[in-house]
Design an enzyme around this catalytic site. Sequence first.
Site, mmCIF file in Angstrom:
data_model
loop_
_atom_site.group_PDB
_atom_site.id
_atom_site.type_symbol
_atom_site.label_atom_id
_atom_site.label_comp_id
_atom_site.label_asym_id
_atom_site.label_seq_id
_atom_site.Cartn_x
_atom_site.Cartn_y
_atom_site.Cartn_z
ATOM 1 N N THR A 25 0.834 -1.201 0.000
ATOM 2 C CA THR A 25 0.000 0.000 0.000
ATOM 3 C C THR A 25 0.863 1.241 0.000
ATOM 4 O O THR A 25 1.989 1.233 0.491
ATOM 5 C CB THR A 25 -0.956 0.032 1.210
ATOM 6 O OG1 THR A 25 -1.736 1.234 1.146
ATOM 7 C CG2 THR A 25 -0.208 0.000 2.534
ATOM 8 N N ARG A 26 0.327 2.305 -0.582
ATOM 9 C CA ARG A 26 0.974 3.612 -0.459
ATOM 10 C C ARG A 26 -0.041 4.615 0.059
ATOM 11 O O ARG A 26 0.128 5.816 -0.057
ATOM 12 C CB ARG A 26 1.556 4.054 -1.804
ATOM 13 C CG ARG A 26 0.547 4.251 -2.903
ATOM 14 C CD ARG A 26 1.214 4.844 -4.152
ATOM 15 N NE ARG A 26 0.282 5.522 -5.006
ATOM 16 C CZ ARG A 26 -0.358 4.964 -6.028
ATOM 17 N NH1 ARG A 26 -0.154 3.696 -6.312
ATOM 18 N NH2 ARG A 26 -1.176 5.677 -6.773
ATOM 19 N N HIS A 72 -8.320 2.083 4.726
ATOM 20 C CA HIS A 72 -9.706 2.271 5.150
ATOM 21 C C HIS A 72 -10.371 0.891 5.261
ATOM 22 O O HIS A 72 -9.733 -0.133 5.072
ATOM 23 C CB HIS A 72 -10.427 3.188 4.175
ATOM 24 C CG HIS A 72 -9.855 4.582 4.157
ATOM 25 N ND1 HIS A 72 -9.931 5.430 5.239
ATOM 26 C CD2 HIS A 72 -9.163 5.250 3.194
ATOM 27 C CE1 HIS A 72 -9.318 6.578 4.948
ATOM 28 N NE2 HIS A 72 -8.842 6.489 3.714
ATOM 29 N N HIS A 111 -9.866 -1.898 2.435
ATOM 30 C CA HIS A 111 -8.603 -2.636 2.377
ATOM 31 C C HIS A 111 -8.375 -3.486 3.629
ATOM 32 O O HIS A 111 -7.753 -4.540 3.569
ATOM 33 C CB HIS A 111 -7.436 -1.680 2.106
ATOM 34 C CG HIS A 111 -7.374 -1.238 0.677
ATOM 35 N ND1 HIS A 111 -6.902 -0.019 0.290
ATOM 36 C CD2 HIS A 111 -7.763 -1.872 -0.455
ATOM 37 C CE1 HIS A 111 -6.985 0.072 -1.041
ATOM 38 N NE2 HIS A 111 -7.508 -1.039 -1.511
ATOM 39 N N ARG A 130 -7.735 -4.061 -7.458
ATOM 40 C CA ARG A 130 -8.017 -3.403 -8.732
ATOM 41 C C ARG A 130 -6.998 -2.286 -8.933
ATOM 42 O O ARG A 130 -6.641 -1.581 -8.009
ATOM 43 C CB ARG A 130 -9.423 -2.788 -8.673
ATOM 44 C CG ARG A 130 -10.517 -3.813 -8.792
ATOM 45 C CD ARG A 130 -11.829 -3.249 -8.304
ATOM 46 N NE ARG A 130 -12.094 -1.906 -8.800
ATOM 47 C CZ ARG A 130 -13.132 -1.579 -9.574
ATOM 48 N NH1 ARG A 130 -13.993 -2.500 -9.941
ATOM 49 N NH2 ARG A 130 -13.334 -0.337 -9.945
#
Length: 387
Positions: free
Chosen positions: A197-198, A202, A205, A291
Site C-alpha cells: 500500500t501507499r 480504510h 482494504h 483493482r
Amino acid sequence: MTDSSPIAPHGGTLVDLFAADPEALAGEAANLPKVVANERELADLEMLATGALSPLTGFQGEADYHAVLDAMHLQSGLAWAIPVALGLSEDQLHRVGGAASIALCAEPGADPLAVLRVTGHFKRDKRKEATAVYRTDALEHPGVKALYDAGDHCVAGTLEVIALPKHDDFLNYRLKPAETREAFSQRAWKTVVGFQTRNPIHRAHEYIQKCALEIVDGLLVHPLMGATKADDVPPDVRMRCYEALFSGYYPHDRAMISIFPAAMRYAGPREAIWHAIARKNYGCTHFIVGRDHAGVGSYYGTYDAQKIFEEFEPGELGITPLMFEHSFYCVRCEGMGSPKTCPHEGDDRVILSGTKVRDMLRNGERPPLEFSRPEVADILIAAMREV
Ligand SMILES: [Zn+2]
C-alpha cells in the site's frame, strides 16, 4: 535465512550485498570516481543490498535490460518485470566512463554507500522502456517523467555495499528480507500474505486483508515508503494510521507491519509482478492484488494488474497472487462485501470517491464509520490541518 522459511527467494538464494569489511571498502571508495544516485536509484540500492531484489546482485546490464523490456524475463530465464538500472548523464559517463569501479553516494560530497564493479555501459532506450514498463510515453505519467529525468546512459555492475541510505524514521519497522523471514519463522507462519500500500488503510482494504488472512497463517502489511508522488499522503501520517488500526483491530499474533523501501514507479501491471517477486523475497507465500494495483490516472485497465499474472507459467513466480475486487460496506447485507458477494446496488453500498473523502477530511468531517475507522479519520483530519 532459516530452513523453516515458508518460501524460497526468487532464483533460490537470498542475496546479501553487504561488504565483509565495510571499512576497507570505504577506504577504497574514497579514491574512486563518485556518482550521485537519485532518490529512486538509492531505493533500488537498498532493495538490492538486502536481497529484496534477489537474484539481482547489482544494476542490470544491457542484455538483461532488453530481455526484461521485451519478454519480462531475465536472460537466465527467470521472470522479471521492471529493469533495475543506474542512469548516468552524458557528463557523468564522460567522467567515469573508463573506471572499473565507481563509488555511489546519496549526495555530492557524502560518504560513499557502495562500490559498483562495472561490467558495462549502455544507452538507455527511454522510449522503449516507457512503452514497455509504463505502457505510455506521456510525460504526465510520474514514472515516465522520472525515467526521462534520469540520465541517457546506464552503467551496469555488481554492488558491494558499505552502508544503506540513511533513514531517521520508522527504524523499528525497517526489516530486511532476512528479518521478515526470521519473524515469520518465529511466529511459525507457514503461509503469509503480503499487502502493498501507499495509502492510508480504510475499511475496504482492511476487509481485503482480513479475507486473505482467513486462508493463511499471517499477514504482512508492507507499506511502500520510498519515493511517491507529492500528492500522496506523507509517510509519517500513513504510519500513524497503520499503528492506530493495528492497535485497535488487528490480531498481534497474526499480523505485522514492516516497511517496503522501494520507490513507487506507478507502472501498474508490471509493477504488480515486481511487487509480488519482491514480497516473495521477503518470505511471503501470497500477495494481494487489488483493482488497478500500482496504477495512476487512467493509464491501465481496472484488472490489467491481475490479468498480467496469466502471462507467466504456473509456478514461475512462486508466490500466489490473491485477486480482489473493490470492496465496500453494504447497508442491506449489514457487512463488508464486494460485487462478488453482495447482490445489492446503488445507495445500499457505502462507496465514496477519493475526492469526496479528501473534501470531508479537509473540512474536519469524519467519513462514515462504514468507510473509515474513526481513529484513522481523526489522524487524517489532524494531518490536513497541519498543512
Ligand atoms: Zn449487499
